[in-house]
Design an enzyme around this catalytic site. Structure first.
Site, PDB file in Angstrom:
ATOM      1  CG  HIS A 370      66.820  42.739  19.401  1.00 11.67           C
ATOM      2  ND1 HIS A 370      65.460  42.767  20.095  1.00 11.67           N
ATOM      3  CD2 HIS A 370      67.164  41.735  20.520  1.00 11.67           C
ATOM      4  CE1 HIS A 370      64.979  42.077  21.021  1.00 11.67           C
ATOM      5  NE2 HIS A 370      65.803  41.260  21.126  1.00 11.67           N
ATOM      6  CE  LYS A 561      61.473  57.016  19.084  1.00 17.05           C
ATOM      7  NZ  LYS A 561      60.801  55.830  18.949  1.00 17.05           N
ATOM      8  NE  ARG A 562      69.579  52.424  20.252  1.00 20.74           N
ATOM      9  CZ  ARG A 562      69.986  51.975  18.934  1.00 20.74           C
ATOM     10  NH1 ARG A 562      71.122  52.571  18.426  1.00 20.74           N
ATOM     11  NH2 ARG A 562      69.013  51.450  18.675  1.00 20.74           N
ATOM     12  CE  LYS A 567      66.605  53.828  17.882  1.00 23.92           C
ATOM     13  NZ  LYS A 567      65.368  53.078  18.179  1.00 23.92           N
ATOM     14  CB  THR A 669      59.166  48.682  23.455  1.00 23.34           C
ATOM     15  OG1 THR A 669      60.269  49.246  23.950  1.00 23.34           O
ATOM     16  CG2 THR A 669      59.276  47.444  23.052  1.00 23.34           C
ATOM     17  CE  LYS A 673      58.450  50.623  27.043  1.00 26.16           C
ATOM     18  NZ  LYS A 673      59.897  50.875  26.920  1.00 26.16           N
TER      19      LYS A 673
END
Length: 823
Positions: A370, A561-562, A567, A669, A673
């Site tokens: 991952h 998100k985290r 990110k 993901t 969504k």
């Protein structure tokens, strides 16, 4: 609340699904399980009674499913994961069970309000982010496809943490999710297994003159006790099992010490041993945290393998069929210790020859990676492994010795390559590379998006791909449409069902039938109304929780998100400042109103990520308190992001922020969504964004920034972030304001580490080079938002083309490519 009528038809079965049957079950559980009568019952009593009534109906199917598996002896799938982010159980179960209308009718007749159930339907603290949510989606799909599958994990007594925002900072508090109990789990004290630690190994010779090893003198051993949670398929009779392990002491306390009067010392070792299942992801910035994390990983794989072998031995006397009947999927490298543990059991306990045991292990295990970040690939120091798991270290060394002999045959005289292939990293600290172990000990390795899988083959595990090309696969992640559309967005789900029928709930490709309706003005109008209702609902939640009023007509720009530097929440925060500066320079301007919504947790020891959270909140305070912004620009950070909050944020999103540095996000993901719920994506060509672009078409997504190849090129050819700082006045103004304390006047230097990361330490995640492309693309977003009819058509096109991102498709790929099993 008045007590409802006690009358019910005696002809109705105890666990029927009619409203009368459900009412009787709820009343019975209130009386006999909660020991309450109706007038004295609390909302929690009523919730537990409702939950147990629903669980009764799951248990009947559950028992039937397990009987079928036992009778038919199929190949079984065991999904080992450190996380299962399952969300709220009651709402999930009601989506999958086929009596939702009867259930709501029963509640109405009993006078039970849904609101009081939702308040007590607490999320299980079993996961943190994408890894755990993916595992939960996969369990849902495996049950829906009727696969004989089991999840295995840890029953954490506390989740990762409950996030509070205090003065803009993340503050971690205990997530004591079990404080009110968990009516969905079934304790299994009859399934309890010993798990050993520490000690030494003893070598000997068996009766046939063969060398044998024994793990002896262990201490601080624990017992792993099973807790089962049912996982129902959608509108079918399958109910699979999620088995979680809780740590229990092997002895209650030292009686001798107790009799001497020292109760605290007597029970201290009991409490110490049970910390293994206390907290999800202890802070591993210190040696105590590292050791606890290693013990957690071994604890759950040891218990799981003992349970898997027990189940296998019920119908098989030898191990000749083990890999034909057992498929074990390692969800990331956390469960990789299962490989040496199975070897220990087969070689040391079952006295199987090494070669036979190794063949069984390799054909049984498969590994999902991952990450593409080398620093995120898990390693354990040899010193720690030798102390905690000495026999496993010996087995890993033997695996490595035999593997490197094979590697040298393929790559003679290439010791540099052999060094990279080795399971043991010699420098800077001698360590075991757990991902390398997982690859060597598995028959299949998969990435979770096409780009990610390509990077694994060409960069991260290049030497392994050259050695084992047939082992590497791509299986792009997926999400379950039952939760991430039908449950979380009931208005949109109802509109889709009225238009194309119900089949999309089990075959998401059916959504393509929506495409002709992009020309239907009435359908597009209904689509817009649903979106507007979802935005109004989201605005109400934020008003209630944060006392911040959002304009529902504004562009809802969402990044949830985290929190991690790659990110690039920082990129979105810088853009928020740039938008603010434009408004301040021209207060009479009439820009597209925008509400920027952030949410996510930073790891407790990740100071830079926590500083990004502080910056976002400081920017929000300044912007939201400025009368010049009015309803034109708002910034909010929603604390303690979880599945429940995702369920009301995602349907309200207009714009989905997926802006990670290209080549860093394995898949994502959240992008799936939000697109499924009709949001348009702004993103880099990273992770599954590439496949989303391919599905929806390049005209229906906003792509910007460097590609993964270009990012890599900047590393090899040099990169000067100051060039972008000096040449872009808007960017320079933004950074200078942050550096000079404009957003934290009482602490002018608080954000200096973020500025230094960008301008002094090389901007490792390429924020500055991508800023201008991002800002220009955001202008295109605004232009399109001014044309609601075109925006709506693109929204429908995004939803309609999400078929390949169903977790049902992902699981079918695992069945075909890895598990060799038919759904």
């Amino acid at each position: 609340m008045p007590e409802p009528s006690q009358s019910a038809s005696p002809a109705t079965s105890h666990n029927g699904n009619g409203s009368e049957d459900l009412k009787r079950s709820i009343r019975n559980h209130l009386k006999y399980s909660q020991a309450r009568d109706w007038p004295s019952s609390t909302p929690l009593d009523r919730y537990n009674s409702v939950a147990l009534a629903v669980r009764d109906r799951l248990v009947e199917r559950w028992i039937s499913t397990q009987h079928k598996y036992h009778e038919n002896d199929p190949k079984r799938i065991y999904y080992l994961s450190m996380e299962f982010l399952v969300g709220r159980a009651l709402s999930n179960y009601l989506v999958n069970l086929d009596f939702k209308n009867e259930f709501y009718q029963a509640l109405k007749e009993l006078g039970i309000r849904l609101e009081e159930l939702e308040v007590n339907d607490i999320e299980m603290g079993l996961g943190n982010g994408g890894l755990g949510r993916l595992a939960a989606c996969y369990l849902d799909s495996m049950a829906t496809l009727g696969l004989p599958a089991y999840g295995y994990g840890i029953r954490y007594e506390y989740g990762i943490f409950y996030q509070k925002i205090v003065n803009g900072f993340q503050v971690e508090t205990a997530d004591n999710w079990l404080r009110k109990g968990n009516p969905w789990e079934i304790p299994r004290p009859d399934y309890i297994y010993p798990v050993k630690f520490y000690g030494t190994t003893r070598q000997g010779i068996d009766e046939e003159g063969q060398p044998v090893s024994e793990w002896v003198d262990t201490h601080d051993d624990v017992m792993a006790m099973a807790y089962d949670i049912p996982i129902p398929g959608y509108h079918n009779e399958t109910v699979n099992n999620l088995r979680l392990w809780g740590a229990r002491s092997t002895r209650e306390f030292d009686l001798e010490v107790f009799n001497e009067g020292d109760y605290i010392q007597a029970v201290s070792r009991k409490h110490e041993s049970e910390t293994i299942s206390k907290v999800l992801y202890p802070n591993d910035q210190n040696m105590w945290g590292k050791e606890l994390r290693l013990k957690q990983e071994y604890f759950f794989v040891s218990a799981s393998l003992q349970d898997i072998i027990r189940r296998y031995k019920r119908t098989h006397a030898t191990y000749s069929q083990f890999s034909n009947k057992v498929a074990i999927q390692l969800n990331d490298a956390h469960p990789a210790l299962a490989i040496p543990e199975l070897m220990r059991i087969l070689v040391d306990k079952e006295c199987r020859p090494w070669e036979e045991a190794w063949e069984i292990a390799v054909q049984t295990f498969a590994f999902t990676n991952h990450t593409v970040l080398p620093e995120a690939l898990e390693k354990w120091t040899v010193e720690l492994m030798a102390r905690v798991l000495p026999r496993h270290l010996e087995i890993i060394y033997e695996i490595n010795h035999r593997f490197l002999k094979l590697a040298r045959k393929h790559f003679p005289k290439d010791e540099k390559r052999i060094e990279r292939l080795s399971l043991v990293e010699e420098k800077p600290v001698k360590s075991i590379r757990m991902s390398n172990l997982a690859i060597v000990g598995s028959h299949a390795v998969n990435g979770v998006a096409q780009l990610h899988s390509d990077i694994l083959k060409t960069r991260v595990f290049k030497e392994y791909y050259e050695l084992f090309p047939d082992r590497f696969h791509n299986i792009t992640n997926g999400i379950t449409q039952r939760l991430w559309l039908k449950s979380c967005n009931p208005e949109l789900a109802a509109l889709i069902t009225r238009t194309v029928g119900e089949e999309w709930t089990t075959n998401l490709d059916v959504l393509r039938q929506l495409l002709p309706y992009v020309k239907d003005k009435d359908f597009c109008r209904q689509w817009r109304e649903v979106k507007q209702n979802n935005k109004a609902r989201l605005a109400r939640h934020i008003q209630e929780e944060l006392s911040i009023e959002l304009n529902p007509d504004s562009l809802f720009d969402v990044q949830v998100k985290r929190i991690h530097e790659y990110k690039r929440q920082l990129l979105c925060a810088l853009h928020a400042v740039a938008l603010y500066n434009r408004l301040k320079e021209n207060p009479s301007a009439d820009p597209v109103p925008r509400s920027i919504i952030f949410a996510g947790k930073a790891a407790p020891g990740y100071e830079m990520a926590k500083l990004v959270i502080k910056l976002i909140n400081s920017i929000a305070d300044k912007i939201n308190g400025d009368p010049d912004t009015r309803d034109r620009l708002k910034v909010v950070f929603v604390p303690n992001y979880n599945v429940t909050k995702a369920e009301w944020i995602i349907p309200g999103a207009d714009l989905s922020e997926q802006v990670s540095t290209a080549g860093h996000e394995a898949s994502g993901t959240g992008n799936m969504k939000m697109a499924l719920n009709g949001a348009l994506t702004i993103g880099t060509l990273d992770g599954a964004n590439i496949e989303i672009r391919d599905q929806v078409g390049k005209d229906n997504i906003f792509i910007f920034g460097l590609t993964a190849e270009e990012v890599e090129h900047t590393r090899t050819q040099g990169y000067r972030p100051n060039k972008y700082y000096e040449s872009n006045p808007e960017l320079k103004q933004t950074l200078d304001m942050i550096r000079d304390g404009y957003f934290a006047p009482g602490h002018p230097h608080i954000f200096q580490p973020l500025i230094d990361s960008l301008l002094v330490h090389g901007d490792p995640y390429r924020v500055l080079v991508d800023f201008d492309g991002y800002a220009q693309t955001q202008k295109k977003v605004e232009q399109l938002y001014l044309d609601p009819e075109t925006w709506t058509r693109k929204s429908i096109i995004n939803s309609a083309n999400m078929g390949m991102f169903s977790s049902d498709r992902s699981i079918r790929d695992y069945c075909r490519l890895i598990w060799n099993i038919e759904p």
